[in-house]
Structures are given as C-alpha cells and as structure tokens.
Design a protein around this motif. Structure first.
Motif, mmCIF file in Angstrom:
data_model
loop_
_atom_site.group_PDB
_atom_site.id
_atom_site.type_symbol
_atom_site.label_atom_id
_atom_site.label_comp_id
_atom_site.label_asym_id
_atom_site.label_seq_id
_atom_site.Cartn_x
_atom_site.Cartn_y
_atom_site.Cartn_z
ATOM 1 N N UNK A 138 -35.005 7.907 8.487
ATOM 2 C CA UNK A 138 -33.672 7.287 8.801
ATOM 3 C C UNK A 138 -33.913 7.051 10.379
ATOM 4 N N UNK A 139 -34.426 7.876 11.134
ATOM 5 C CA UNK A 139 -34.568 7.641 12.523
ATOM 6 C C UNK A 139 -35.505 6.627 12.859
ATOM 7 N N UNK A 140 -36.775 6.590 12.069
ATOM 8 C CA UNK A 140 -37.712 5.202 12.284
ATOM 9 C C UNK A 140 -37.038 4.008 12.035
ATOM 10 N N UNK A 141 -36.059 3.824 10.796
ATOM 11 C CA UNK A 141 -35.481 2.661 10.865
ATOM 12 C C UNK A 141 -34.626 2.344 11.792
ATOM 13 N N UNK A 142 -33.739 3.315 12.482
ATOM 14 C CA UNK A 142 -32.682 3.282 13.727
ATOM 15 C C UNK A 142 -33.629 2.877 14.721
ATOM 16 N N UNK A 143 -34.435 3.138 15.067
ATOM 17 C CA UNK A 143 -35.499 2.822 16.158
ATOM 18 C C UNK A 143 -35.875 1.455 16.086
ATOM 19 N N UNK A 166 -48.543 -3.597 12.940
ATOM 20 C CA UNK A 166 -48.535 -3.604 11.404
ATOM 21 C C UNK A 166 -47.069 -3.182 10.806
ATOM 22 N N UNK A 167 -46.383 -3.998 9.879
ATOM 23 C CA UNK A 167 -45.107 -3.855 9.489
ATOM 24 C C UNK A 167 -45.242 -3.112 8.127
ATOM 25 N N UNK A 168 -44.718 -1.796 8.036
ATOM 26 C CA UNK A 168 -44.283 -0.996 6.758
ATOM 27 C C UNK A 168 -43.178 -1.417 6.217
ATOM 28 N N UNK A 169 -43.089 -1.996 4.855
ATOM 29 C CA UNK A 169 -41.704 -2.427 4.414
ATOM 30 C C UNK A 169 -41.358 -1.470 3.121
ATOM 31 N N UNK A 170 -40.161 -1.096 3.210
ATOM 32 C CA UNK A 170 -39.589 -0.115 2.189
ATOM 33 C C UNK A 170 -39.510 -0.912 1.009
ATOM 34 N N UNK A 172 -38.043 -1.014 -3.390
ATOM 35 C CA UNK A 172 -36.684 -0.552 -3.800
ATOM 36 C C UNK A 172 -37.281 0.741 -4.777
ATOM 37 N N UNK A 173 -38.310 1.329 -4.727
ATOM 38 C CA UNK A 173 -38.772 2.389 -5.407
ATOM 39 C C UNK A 173 -39.071 3.545 -4.238
ATOM 40 N N UNK A 174 -38.843 3.512 -3.265
ATOM 41 C CA UNK A 174 -39.075 4.385 -2.283
ATOM 42 C C UNK A 174 -40.600 4.272 -1.735
ATOM 43 N N UNK A 175 -41.411 3.474 -2.071
ATOM 44 C CA UNK A 175 -42.891 3.296 -1.577
ATOM 45 C C UNK A 175 -42.711 2.410 -0.427
ATOM 46 N N UNK A 176 -43.686 2.844 0.473
ATOM 47 C CA UNK A 176 -43.908 1.826 1.431
ATOM 48 C C UNK A 176 -45.051 0.950 1.361
ATOM 49 N N UNK A 177 -44.957 -0.508 1.661
ATOM 50 C CA UNK A 177 -46.025 -1.415 1.397
ATOM 51 C C UNK A 177 -46.344 -2.060 2.735
ATOM 52 N N UNK A 234 -39.711 -1.959 8.158
ATOM 53 C CA UNK A 234 -38.605 -2.896 7.903
ATOM 54 C C UNK A 234 -38.066 -2.723 6.435
ATOM 55 N N UNK A 235 -36.681 -3.151 6.239
ATOM 56 C CA UNK A 235 -36.104 -2.922 4.980
ATOM 57 C C UNK A 235 -36.743 -3.837 4.037
ATOM 58 N N UNK A 236 -36.571 -3.626 2.804
ATOM 59 C CA UNK A 236 -37.017 -4.665 1.684
ATOM 60 C C UNK A 236 -36.434 -5.883 2.041
#
Length: 262
Positions: A138-143, A166-170, A172-177, A234-236
């Motif tokens: 959560x902190x990572x997303x807030x930053x 490099x963007x890590x995208x959340x 819907x299943x909780x994985x990062x892509x 980044x959010x999905x």
C-alpha cells in the motif's frame, strides 16, 4: 478503559508483549508504551491508524487507557491495543506514513489490522507474512501517487540519470506484471521470482504469498536502481466499457461505516 468483566486491565501485559514482539519482527524495531496516552498521542494514533475494520472500531468504541507503538528504523509504525471482545490477545494495525500528502492515499485500499494471540513469536510471523506485506504494498502505491501529484505531467518522474523506468502493474488476481525493455532488467526480474510468459512476453510475479512477493519487489527494485532503472507500481487498467445492457440492481441498504478513510 477496558471492561474488567471482559479482560483484566494490565498495562504491563501489553508492554511486555510489545517489547518481545519488537525483537522478533524483521529489521530493527523499538517499542514505546503509552500509559496513559496523552490526548495528543491518542489523537495522532486515531488519525493515522490505517484501518477500517477491527482496530478502527476498537478505537472508536473503547478509547484505550494504554497502547504501544512499534517503530521500525525506516519509519514504519504499528499500533498495539488490548482486545475488548472477551478473548485473549491483542489488536494491531499499521500507522499511515506522515510524510505523504493526504490526496496520495485516495483510492488506496487500507491494509487493515489483524487480531493476535498471546504468543509474541507467532504474532511476529503473522504480522510479517500478512500485515507488513500488505502495508508495504500500500505504501508503494501511495508513493507512486505522491510522485504523480508532485509532477502531474509525469515527464519528470524519472531522473535524467535513470533513462529507463520499469512499471510493475497490479493484476486482478494479485500478481504483478511487467514488460522490461532491456535484457538486463529481464534478468533481474527472473532472478527475483518473476516468470516469463513466452507467448505474451510479459513477466509475472505471483501474489499467492504476499510476504514473498513484497520481498521480491524490494530486492528487484534495489538491483534495478543500481543499474539506473527506476521502478513504479501502477494499478490495473480499467476494464473496457461494455455495450451489453444489464438490469439495474436494486440499491443496497446503507450501512454506517466505522473508522476512517483517507
């Protein structure tokens, strides 16, 4: 004050538990026991408790006669409270960071607190594998949000000395892509638990174990930064709009919310 009919009021019990717990959590933590908490300390804890569930309800219905705050060397904090439901154990929740603008928390799901038993060693495992993993995500997303607020154009989020981001995208299943642009970045992802989908070219990190996922992201981020590659979460992507008409659901009855939302 705690109801003596539900649980004996013993400030030393919580203080001792907090001291042992601080020594068992990963990293360097210190514990401060507030007995009784000053009005300022209580107000600060209530305002920063990052929870809309058990802990928020407890603070609202049973103002604590004492509490403990655990602080990690990097500034992360947890609050520890007595339970008030007749069960042994404690409640804990993360405190939201103070160095980030309130607007950056918008749309971020609270890493709600958890109930703990009387065993501080088992409690440390629960906190590490559950609460802290969700807190750090959560902190990572807030930053990321805070960086976007600081520069809405998004053109200066990457320092000139960091030509790649490099963007890590959340998912819907909780994985990062992620889709790394260089072989070096791809190798770092693979070395830190990402798997490569040959068909799509996407690298994915499983979210089945959030603690493992959080550690992998931290390690990968450090290694990428050492090579001049910035990372961002980044959010999905929003699902595409559909033209299929569906019946309008009946409105649900409103329910009074407890706690606080950022």
């Amino acid at each position: 004050m705690p109801d003596p009919d539900l649980h004996p009021f013993d400030p030393g019990r919580l203080a001792s538990f907090a001291d042992v717990l601080a020594g068992e959590l990963p990293g360097t933590w210190r514990s401060i026991h507030h007995f009784p908490p000053t009005a300022e300390a209580l107000a600060a804890v209530a305002d920063r408790t990052w929870d809309l569930d058990l802990v928020a309800e407890s603070l609202a219905t049973h103002p604590p006669g004492h509490l403990a705050v655990l602080t990690r060397e990097d500034g992360a904090q947890l609050v520890l409270l007595d339970r008030h439901d007749g069960r042994d154990g404690f409640l804990t929740a993360a405190l939201a960071p103070e160095d980030l603008p309130a607007e950056a928390f918008r749309g971020i799901r609270e890493p709600n607190g958890i109930a703990l038993g009387d065993d501080p060693f088992l409690a440390a495992e629960m906190i590490t594998g559950d609460l802290l993993a969700r807190y750090e995500a959560a902190v990572a997303q807030v930053r990321v949000n805070a960086a976007r607020l600081a520069d809405p154009s998004g053109t200066e989020l990457v320092h000139p000395s960091q030509p790649e981001r490099l963007v890590l995208t959340w998912q819907s299943d909780g994985d990062l892509a992620a889709s790394p642009a260089t072989e070096a970045a791809a190798a770092i992802l693979l070395a830190n638990g990402f798997t490569h989908d040959e068909r799509t070219g996407v690298y994915r990190l499983s979210g089945d174990d959030t603690a493992v996922q959080a550690r992998a992201v931290r390690r990968a981020g450090s290694e990428l930064a050492a090579r001049g590659i910035a990372t961002a979460l980044a959010p999905p992507a929003a699902p595409p709009a559909t033209t299929v008409s569906t019946p309008t659901p009946r409105p649900a009855k409103a329910r009074a919310a407890t706690g606080r939302s950022r």
